[in-house]
Design a protein around this motif. Structure first.
Motif, PDB file in Angstrom:
ATOM      1  N   ARG A  23     127.683  40.259  -8.395  1.00  0.00           N
ATOM      2  CA  ARG A  23     127.517  40.147  -9.770  1.00  0.00           C
ATOM      3  C   ARG A  23     128.285  41.092 -10.817  1.00  0.00           C
ATOM      4  NH1 ARG A  23     121.485  39.694  -8.161  1.00  0.00           N
ATOM      5  NH2 ARG A  23     121.468  41.770  -9.197  1.00  0.00           N
ATOM      6  N   ILE A  24     128.432  42.465 -10.040  1.00  0.00           N
ATOM      7  CA  ILE A  24     129.253  43.245 -11.160  1.00  0.00           C
ATOM      8  C   ILE A  24     130.603  42.831 -11.017  1.00  0.00           C
ATOM      9  CG2 ILE A  24     129.916  45.513 -11.307  1.00  0.00           C
ATOM     10  CD1 ILE A  24     127.473  46.438  -9.414  1.00  0.00           C
ATOM     11  N   ALA A  25     131.235  42.290  -9.983  1.00  0.00           N
ATOM     12  CA  ALA A  25     132.516  41.903  -9.989  1.00  0.00           C
ATOM     13  C   ALA A  25     132.866  40.660 -10.920  1.00  0.00           C
ATOM     14  CB  ALA A  25     132.890  41.544  -8.674  1.00  0.00           C
ATOM     15  N   LEU A  26     131.988  39.602 -10.890  1.00  0.00           N
ATOM     16  CA  LEU A  26     131.786  38.485 -11.660  1.00  0.00           C
ATOM     17  C   LEU A  26     131.993  39.089 -13.228  1.00  0.00           C
ATOM     18  CD1 LEU A  26     129.658  36.228  -9.521  1.00  0.00           C
ATOM     19  CD2 LEU A  26     132.050  35.731  -9.871  1.00  0.00           C
ATOM     20  N   ALA A  27     131.096  40.014 -13.593  1.00  0.00           N
ATOM     21  CA  ALA A  27     130.975  40.351 -14.818  1.00  0.00           C
ATOM     22  C   ALA A  27     132.304  41.112 -15.205  1.00  0.00           C
ATOM     23  CB  ALA A  27     129.607  41.282 -15.065  1.00  0.00           C
ATOM     24  N   LEU A  28     132.682  42.268 -14.334  1.00  0.00           N
ATOM     25  CA  LEU A  28     133.768  42.962 -14.887  1.00  0.00           C
ATOM     26  C   LEU A  28     135.071  41.727 -14.932  1.00  0.00           C
ATOM     27  CD1 LEU A  28     133.583  46.067 -12.644  1.00  0.00           C
ATOM     28  CD2 LEU A  28     133.722  45.962 -14.810  1.00  0.00           C
ATOM     29  N   LYS A  29     135.359  40.951 -14.264  1.00  0.00           N
ATOM     30  CA  LYS A  29     136.137  39.860 -14.497  1.00  0.00           C
ATOM     31  C   LYS A  29     135.964  38.792 -15.263  1.00  0.00           C
ATOM     32  CE  LYS A  29     138.450  40.864  -9.788  1.00  0.00           C
ATOM     33  NZ  LYS A  29     139.855  41.430 -10.335  1.00  0.00           N
ATOM     34  N   GLY A  30     135.024  38.892 -16.078  1.00  0.00           N
ATOM     35  CA  GLY A  30     134.696  37.939 -17.146  1.00  0.00           C
ATOM     36  C   GLY A  30     134.546  36.459 -16.532  1.00  0.00           C
ATOM     37  N   ILE A  31     134.230  36.132 -15.382  1.00  0.00           N
ATOM     38  CA  ILE A  31     134.087  34.931 -14.674  1.00  0.00           C
ATOM     39  C   ILE A  31     132.570  34.482 -14.957  1.00  0.00           C
ATOM     40  CG2 ILE A  31     134.023  33.570 -12.443  1.00  0.00           C
ATOM     41  CD1 ILE A  31     135.877  35.728 -11.643  1.00  0.00           C
ATOM     42  N   ALA A  32     132.694  33.174 -15.727  1.00  0.00           N
ATOM     43  CA  ALA A  32     131.357  32.637 -16.019  1.00  0.00           C
ATOM     44  C   ALA A  32     130.808  31.700 -14.653  1.00  0.00           C
ATOM     45  CB  ALA A  32     131.544  31.446 -17.155  1.00  0.00           C
ATOM     46  N   TYR A  33     129.417  31.959 -14.418  1.00  0.00           N
ATOM     47  CA  TYR A  33     129.031  31.327 -13.090  1.00  0.00           C
ATOM     48  C   TYR A  33     127.673  30.890 -13.271  1.00  0.00           C
ATOM     49  CZ  TYR A  33     126.791  35.888 -12.209  1.00  0.00           C
ATOM     50  OH  TYR A  33     126.050  36.995 -12.393  1.00  0.00           O
ATOM     51  N   ASP A  34     127.012  30.034 -12.619  1.00  0.00           N
ATOM     52  CA  ASP A  34     125.739  29.638 -12.370  1.00  0.00           C
ATOM     53  C   ASP A  34     125.041  30.367 -11.366  1.00  0.00           C
ATOM     54  OD1 ASP A  34     125.428  28.079 -14.791  1.00  0.00           O
ATOM     55  OD2 ASP A  34     126.611  26.492 -13.439  1.00  0.00           O
ATOM     56  N   GLN A  35     123.654  30.606 -11.275  1.00  0.00           N
ATOM     57  CA  GLN A  35     123.079  31.413 -10.531  1.00  0.00           C
ATOM     58  C   GLN A  35     122.154  30.452  -9.615  1.00  0.00           C
ATOM     59  OE1 GLN A  35     121.233  35.381  -9.807  1.00  0.00           O
ATOM     60  NE2 GLN A  35     122.704  35.869 -11.611  1.00  0.00           N
ATOM     61  N   GLU A  36     121.974  30.493  -8.335  1.00  0.00           N
ATOM     62  CA  GLU A  36     120.992  29.451  -7.762  1.00  0.00           C
ATOM     63  C   GLU A  36     120.401  30.863  -6.868  1.00  0.00           C
ATOM     64  OE1 GLU A  36     119.313  26.397  -6.722  1.00  0.00           O
ATOM     65  OE2 GLU A  36     121.420  25.847  -7.635  1.00  0.00           O
ATOM     66  N   LEU A 196     128.077  51.215 -18.046  1.00  0.00           N
ATOM     67  CA  LEU A 196     129.156  50.152 -18.571  1.00  0.00           C
ATOM     68  C   LEU A 196     128.522  48.734 -18.487  1.00  0.00           C
ATOM     69  CD1 LEU A 196     131.986  51.320 -15.999  1.00  0.00           C
ATOM     70  CD2 LEU A 196     131.931  51.519 -18.542  1.00  0.00           C
ATOM     71  N   GLU A 197     128.821  47.881 -19.423  1.00  0.00           N
ATOM     72  CA  GLU A 197     128.168  46.575 -19.481  1.00  0.00           C
ATOM     73  C   GLU A 197     127.818  45.638 -18.467  1.00  0.00           C
ATOM     74  OE1 GLU A 197     129.844  43.954 -22.531  1.00  0.00           O
ATOM     75  OE2 GLU A 197     127.834  42.503 -22.548  1.00  0.00           O
ATOM     76  N   ALA A 198     129.039  45.657 -17.525  1.00  0.00           N
ATOM     77  CA  ALA A 198     129.106  44.912 -16.266  1.00  0.00           C
ATOM     78  C   ALA A 198     127.881  45.473 -15.268  1.00  0.00           C
ATOM     79  CB  ALA A 198     130.271  44.859 -15.542  1.00  0.00           C
ATOM     80  N   PHE A 199     127.640  46.506 -15.410  1.00  0.00           N
ATOM     81  CA  PHE A 199     126.791  47.226 -14.333  1.00  0.00           C
ATOM     82  C   PHE A 199     125.216  46.743 -15.159  1.00  0.00           C
ATOM     83  CE2 PHE A 199     129.058  49.368 -11.213  1.00  0.00           C
ATOM     84  CZ  PHE A 199     130.368  49.323 -11.636  1.00  0.00           C
ATOM     85  N   GLN A 200     125.119  46.532 -16.314  1.00  0.00           N
ATOM     86  CA  GLN A 200     123.936  46.423 -17.071  1.00  0.00           C
ATOM     87  C   GLN A 200     123.461  44.920 -17.086  1.00  0.00           C
ATOM     88  OE1 GLN A 200     124.379  48.094 -20.865  1.00  0.00           O
ATOM     89  NE2 GLN A 200     124.492  50.130 -20.211  1.00  0.00           N
TER      90      GLN A 200
END
Lengths: 216, 216
Positions: A23-36, A196-200
């Motif tokens: 989740r941190i990686a996706l946030a840092l790279k700004g990749i939009a995703y859905d969660q299941e 950092l926002e991505a970790f939050q």
């Protein structure tokens, strides 16, 4: 339709430290995703369901459906994201520093986490002291290694894959009531990263499947 | 003197599956190196000595002294070799296949091996059946994954990092007397790999520290 236009789906559990890394990686790279969400405790563990086994035969989260394939194993997922969506980078450019980032990641992912997770605890008979012991041994080594590699973060002053492993592991240590006083470098870096926002946004207390009483 | 002219030193134990992974990589890439044996059983475990802790604070083998640094963690070492000595490559060129090679490697390195190694066995009280159970669960998933990825080897017909993890893990399974009949793909690939010279010269029964009675 091009697979690149399909939003990735992350199979995740709010409390899973391996899911949090991704989740941190996706946030840092700004990749939009859905969660299941996959609840590791409910129904005897939803990861063991026939339905989820078709998604990931390893019966573990995280798994990421992306670009027409399904990947599992957090570091394999993060490095796939790194190679397909390189900005911002999560592995340093310098080859020795890259190796150190991977070394710290592997130390946490294969040297600490498996010896404190649910599977392990079931097998040792819920002996929390073994989990604490394994985290403590791992952190003792990590603290020493960070003396040589750290700046503001694990590897110098740039966020790297190692940091994505560090923060969820420190969170687990806190849940297991490990005394963190002997690890000033780990504690300092963890604190800096949590700013950092991505970790939050990726934090276990802030996921779609986080129970209301644990939300902050 | 340039560090590139100094022969790398591998701190290794003949029977350690993690050490074997690195020995295969060094052999495949034709990198000459010296071995420094670290006996994990003798003297209460030589990896815990003050002398070795200065080499690797993680108190584990393998560790590789190379290019002026010391690295540990088998996959971090193998990927450093891959990035600095790319021929022959151990990660496929195709990004999805690279991800699958890493996924299988991580599945073995962090999903199976830590739940059957010495540290684990000490903590569960030498319960061999847990080690067997964990290898069996891991192999069941691996067999399924290989249906989608394998050719002659784990990922198509090219030897990759995943193969370097597979063979030592199958060797451990045999030592733990795991029935391999339900895993025909794993067994077939293992056999094909053991025909290659790099897997033979690096084999636990053929190392400088292999006891005479185990040599073949």
């Amino acid at each position: 339709m091009s697979t690149a236009l399909v939003k990735p789906v992350l199979y995740s559990y709010f409390r899973s430290s391996c899911s949090w890394r991704v989740r941190i990686a996706l946030a840092l790279k700004g990749i939009a995703y859905d969660q299941e969400p996959v609840n590791l405790l409910k129904d005897g563990g939803q990861q063991f369901s026939t339905e989820f086994q078709a998604v990931n035969p390893m019966q573990q989260v995280p798994a990421l459906k992306i670009d027409g394939i399904i990947l599992s194993q957090s570091l394999a997922i993060i490095q796939y994201l790194e190679e397909t969506r390189p900005n911002p980078r999560l592995l340093p450019q310098d080859l020795k520093k890259r190796a150190q980032a991977r070394m710290i990641s592997d130390h946490i992912v294969s040297g600490i986490q498996p010896l404190q997770n649910l599977t392990f605890l079931k097998q040792v008979g819920e002996k929390m002291e073994w989990a604490q012991h394994n985290i403590t041994c791992g952190f003792k080594a990590l603290e020493q290694i960070l003396q040589h590699t750290a700046g503001r973060y694990c590897i110098g002053d740039e966020v790297s894959m190692a940091d994505l492993c560090l923060v969820p592991q420190v969170h687990n240590a806190e849940r297991f009531k490990v005394d963190l006083a002997p690890y000033p470098t780990i504690t300092r870096i963890n604190k800096a990263l949590l700013e950092l926002e991505a970790f939050q946004v990726s934090h276990p207390c802030r996921q779609p499947d986080t129970p209301a009483e644990l939300r902050t």
